[in-house]
Design a protein around this motif. Structure first.
Motif, PDB file in Angstrom:
ATOM      1  N   ALA A 195       9.195  -1.014  -5.873  1.00 29.25           N
ATOM      2  CA  ALA A 195       8.281  -0.391  -4.273  1.00 29.25           C
ATOM      3  C   ALA A 195       7.844   1.079  -4.731  1.00 29.25           C
ATOM      4  O   ALA A 195       7.000   1.816  -4.304  1.00 29.25           O
ATOM      5  N   LYS A 196       8.873   1.604  -5.653  1.00 26.21           N
ATOM      6  CA  LYS A 196       8.863   3.118  -5.310  1.00 26.21           C
ATOM      7  C   LYS A 196       8.184   3.235  -6.253  1.00 26.21           C
ATOM      8  O   LYS A 196       7.080   4.289  -5.984  1.00 26.21           O
ATOM      9  N   ILE A 197       7.746   2.773  -7.553  1.00 26.32           N
ATOM     10  CA  ILE A 197       6.156   2.293  -8.152  1.00 26.32           C
ATOM     11  C   ILE A 197       4.755   2.393  -7.379  1.00 26.32           C
ATOM     12  O   ILE A 197       4.076   3.315  -8.116  1.00 26.32           O
ATOM     13  N   ALA A 198       5.216   1.416  -7.093  1.00 23.89           N
ATOM     14  CA  ALA A 198       4.132   1.312  -5.176  1.00 23.89           C
ATOM     15  C   ALA A 198       3.789   2.784  -5.096  1.00 23.89           C
ATOM     16  O   ALA A 198       2.500   2.497  -4.165  1.00 23.89           O
ATOM     17  N   GLY A 199       4.500   3.354  -4.489  1.00 29.04           N
ATOM     18  CA  GLY A 199       4.184   4.199  -3.214  1.00 29.04           C
ATOM     19  C   GLY A 199       5.122   4.253  -2.224  1.00 29.04           C
ATOM     20  O   GLY A 199       4.368   4.488  -1.663  1.00 29.04           O
ATOM     21  N   ALA A 200       5.587   3.378  -2.161  1.00 28.56           N
ATOM     22  CA  ALA A 200       6.161   3.090   0.027  1.00 28.56           C
ATOM     23  C   ALA A 200       6.909   4.517   0.037  1.00 28.56           C
ATOM     24  O   ALA A 200       7.808   4.927  -0.473  1.00 28.56           O
ATOM     25  N   GLY A 201       6.620   4.253   1.175  1.00 28.84           N
ATOM     26  CA  GLY A 201       6.785   5.072   2.038  1.00 28.84           C
ATOM     27  C   GLY A 201       8.231   5.194   1.947  1.00 28.84           C
ATOM     28  O   GLY A 201       8.804   6.679   2.058  1.00 28.84           O
ATOM     29  N   LYS A 202       9.311   4.376   2.660  1.00 29.05           N
ATOM     30  CA  LYS A 202      10.780   4.461   2.590  1.00 29.05           C
ATOM     31  C   LYS A 202      11.009   3.436   2.185  1.00 29.05           C
ATOM     32  O   LYS A 202      10.112   1.678   2.056  1.00 29.05           O
ATOM     33  N   VAL A 257       1.098  -1.197   0.379  1.00 25.42           N
ATOM     34  CA  VAL A 257      -0.153  -0.008   0.416  1.00 25.42           C
ATOM     35  C   VAL A 257       1.076   1.312  -0.158  1.00 25.42           C
ATOM     36  O   VAL A 257       1.929   1.373   0.418  1.00 25.42           O
ATOM     37  N   PRO A 258       0.461   2.034  -0.739  1.00 26.54           N
ATOM     38  CA  PRO A 258       1.341   3.424  -0.910  1.00 26.54           C
ATOM     39  C   PRO A 258       1.619   3.970   0.576  1.00 26.54           C
ATOM     40  O   PRO A 258       1.094   4.223   1.361  1.00 26.54           O
ATOM     41  N   GLY A 259       2.587   4.162   0.501  1.00 27.90           N
ATOM     42  CA  GLY A 259       3.108   4.515   2.317  1.00 27.90           C
ATOM     43  C   GLY A 259       3.352   4.142   3.352  1.00 27.90           C
ATOM     44  O   GLY A 259       4.619   4.004   4.107  1.00 27.90           O
ATOM     45  N   GLU A 260       3.834   2.629   2.591  1.00 30.41           N
ATOM     46  CA  GLU A 260       3.799   1.463   3.690  1.00 30.41           C
ATOM     47  C   GLU A 260       5.625   1.000   3.560  1.00 30.41           C
ATOM     48  O   GLU A 260       6.293   1.399   2.361  1.00 30.41           O
ATOM     49  N   THR A 261       6.581   0.580   4.650  1.00 32.92           N
ATOM     50  CA  THR A 261       7.987   1.136   4.437  1.00 32.92           C
ATOM     51  C   THR A 261       8.039  -0.724   4.020  1.00 32.92           C
ATOM     52  O   THR A 261       7.717  -1.752   4.262  1.00 32.92           O
ATOM     53  N   VAL A 263       9.695  -3.085   9.630  1.00 31.12           N
ATOM     54  CA  VAL A 263       9.198  -2.780   7.954  1.00 31.12           C
ATOM     55  C   VAL A 263       7.792  -3.360   8.846  1.00 31.12           C
ATOM     56  O   VAL A 263       7.402  -3.961   8.416  1.00 31.12           O
ATOM     57  N   HIS A 264       7.491  -2.950   7.044  1.00 25.10           N
ATOM     58  CA  HIS A 264       6.119  -3.493   6.604  1.00 25.10           C
ATOM     59  C   HIS A 264       5.736  -4.915   6.465  1.00 25.10           C
ATOM     60  O   HIS A 264       5.262  -5.744   6.167  1.00 25.10           O
ATOM     61  N   HIS A 265       6.959  -4.681   5.398  1.00 21.65           N
ATOM     62  CA  HIS A 265       7.349  -5.414   4.203  1.00 21.65           C
ATOM     63  C   HIS A 265       8.523  -6.009   4.291  1.00 21.65           C
ATOM     64  O   HIS A 265       9.365  -4.809   4.426  1.00 21.65           O
ATOM     65  N   ALA A 266       9.223  -6.978   4.712  1.00 22.41           N
ATOM     66  CA  ALA A 266      10.664  -7.278   4.350  1.00 22.41           C
ATOM     67  C   ALA A 266      10.461  -8.463   3.195  1.00 22.41           C
ATOM     68  O   ALA A 266      10.059  -9.931   3.705  1.00 22.41           O
ATOM     69  N   ILE A 267      11.369  -8.608   1.798  1.00 23.70           N
ATOM     70  CA  ILE A 267      11.785  -9.065   1.129  1.00 23.70           C
ATOM     71  C   ILE A 267      12.593  -9.817   0.875  1.00 23.70           C
ATOM     72  O   ILE A 267      14.221  -8.998   0.463  1.00 23.70           O
ATOM     73  N   GLU A 268      12.991 -11.420   0.686  1.00 24.96           N
ATOM     74  CA  GLU A 268      13.860 -11.802   0.691  1.00 24.96           C
ATOM     75  C   GLU A 268      14.539 -11.898  -0.479  1.00 24.96           C
ATOM     76  O   GLU A 268      13.607 -12.572  -1.044  1.00 24.96           O
TER      77      GLU A 268
END
Length: 361
Positions: free
Chosen positions: A200-207, A179-183, A249-254
């Protein structure tokens, strides 16, 4: 006859000639134009993941359709296509519930009793790896293993959408529904990790926090949209992430396939966060959530190939590139001829550069 890089025995590839059969009713013959070198190929070449030999690796490819079988509906000769290893049957439980990436693709392969797709030396079968075998001048694949794309798209860049970008972007858009704004933290900044950061940048991630031991990779990550970077080998890596995010973070991707990086993904989560493992880990590895992680509502998931819907996702990713949103140029470090493929994999082992792409004339 087609020239191919053949895995005769664990350790390295040899260049040889193979013959491809005529397309069966649902098969497509493709002139391969480009194929990325993926770490998953290296797992088979090094023997970490077993496979019948001789075989032709390569699964991140783009090309031009040369011929199609009598029943093929989705592509036609002259179409530019990207192939995908998650071929789908279209009628199993996974396909009809929209989880095509989980389809085992049973009837997208030739029956054991049928003549093989690839042979050499007048009839000796050559195993087709991941339904594709793209380190060859031609591919013979099921129509549900490729999708037609815009002909204005450069094929060397289109190739890496077939695995790295589909996996990384799919994790963001499909598996995680960011969701836009999530880290978002991305652990490992190779081809898949860089694509994840870009998505993640395209999706609008906050950080967007890129975590990698190599300074060169962290710099690439910043070009692709990382707002922060952390040295994965730093003693206080977890504390750094906690400080940047105010609690995880809301999402950590390995995106590596290592035990330590998978464990790190779990450690940097905030309450209710999700860790998503994309990398192919050694087969004896296990990742876990502790009691307090579970009581904090944290989640852990695998996401094979980014849980893609590739006939829909791939043309969209091409469109993102054409519109200047998706940066594939930075992800490609070098273009090499097929003869230099072993050198390309040696460079991958050093880990300092992004994607190498084999380009066929």
């Amino acid at each position: 006859m087609a020239k191919a890089a053949i895995l005769e025995q664990v350790g390295g590839l040899t260049i040889g000639e193979v013959e491809l059969a005529d397309p069966a009713p649902h098969e497509v013959l493709i002139d391969t134009k480009a194929c990325g070198l993926c770490h998953s190929d290296l797992h088979f070449i090094d023997g970490a993941y077993p496979h019948p030999l001789p075989a032709i690796p390569g699964h991140e490819a783009a090309g031009v359709v040369r011929a199609v079988g009598s029943e093929v509906k989705t592509v036609k000769p002259g179409d530019h296509v990207v192939s995908c290893l998650s071929a789908f049957c279209g009628h199993c439980e996974f396909c009809v519930t929209g989880r095509m990436a989980l389809c085992l693709g049973g009837d997208t392969r030739r029956a054991q009793t049928a003549a093989p797709r690839i042979t050499r030396n007048g009839g000796e079968p050559v195993a087709q790896m991941l339904n594709l075998s793209a380190f060859a001048e031609q591919m013979l694949i099921h129509e549900h293993a490729c999708v037609a794309i815009d002909k204005d798209m450069p094929l060397d860049r289109a190739a890496i959408i077939g695995c790295a970008v589909t996996t990384g972007a799919g994790a963001i858009f499909n598996a995680c529904s960011v969701v836009p704004g999530e880290t978002v933290a991305v652990i490992g900044c190779g081809g898949v990790g860089l694509a994840t950061i870009n998505a993640a940048k395209i999706a609008g991630a906050g950080k967007v926090i890129a975590i990698d031991p190599l300074a060169e990779k962290r710099q690439l990550a910043e070009v692709l949209g990382a707002t922060h970077t952390v040295d994965a080998m730093a003693d206080d890596a977890v504390e750094q992430v906690m400080k940047i995010t105010g609690g995880g973070v809301h999402h950590a991707i390995e995106a590596v396939g290592r035990q330590a990086s998978a464990d790190l993904a779990v450690k940097v989560l905030r309450r209710g966060g999700t860790a998503t493992i994309l990398g192919m880990m050694p087969l004896d590895c296990k990742v876990g959530l502790g009691a307090m992680d579970l009581l904090s509502g944290k989640k852990l998931q695998g996401a094979i190939m980014g849980m893609n819907h590739f006939p829909v996702d791939l043309p969209r990713l091409v469109d993102f590139y054409m519109r200047g949103l998706l940066d594939l140029d930075t992800i490609i470090a070098e273009r090499i001829p097929l003869e230099k493929i072993n050198e390309g994999f040696e460079k991958m082992k050093q880990g300092t550069s992004a994607r190498s792409v084999v380009v066929f004339d």
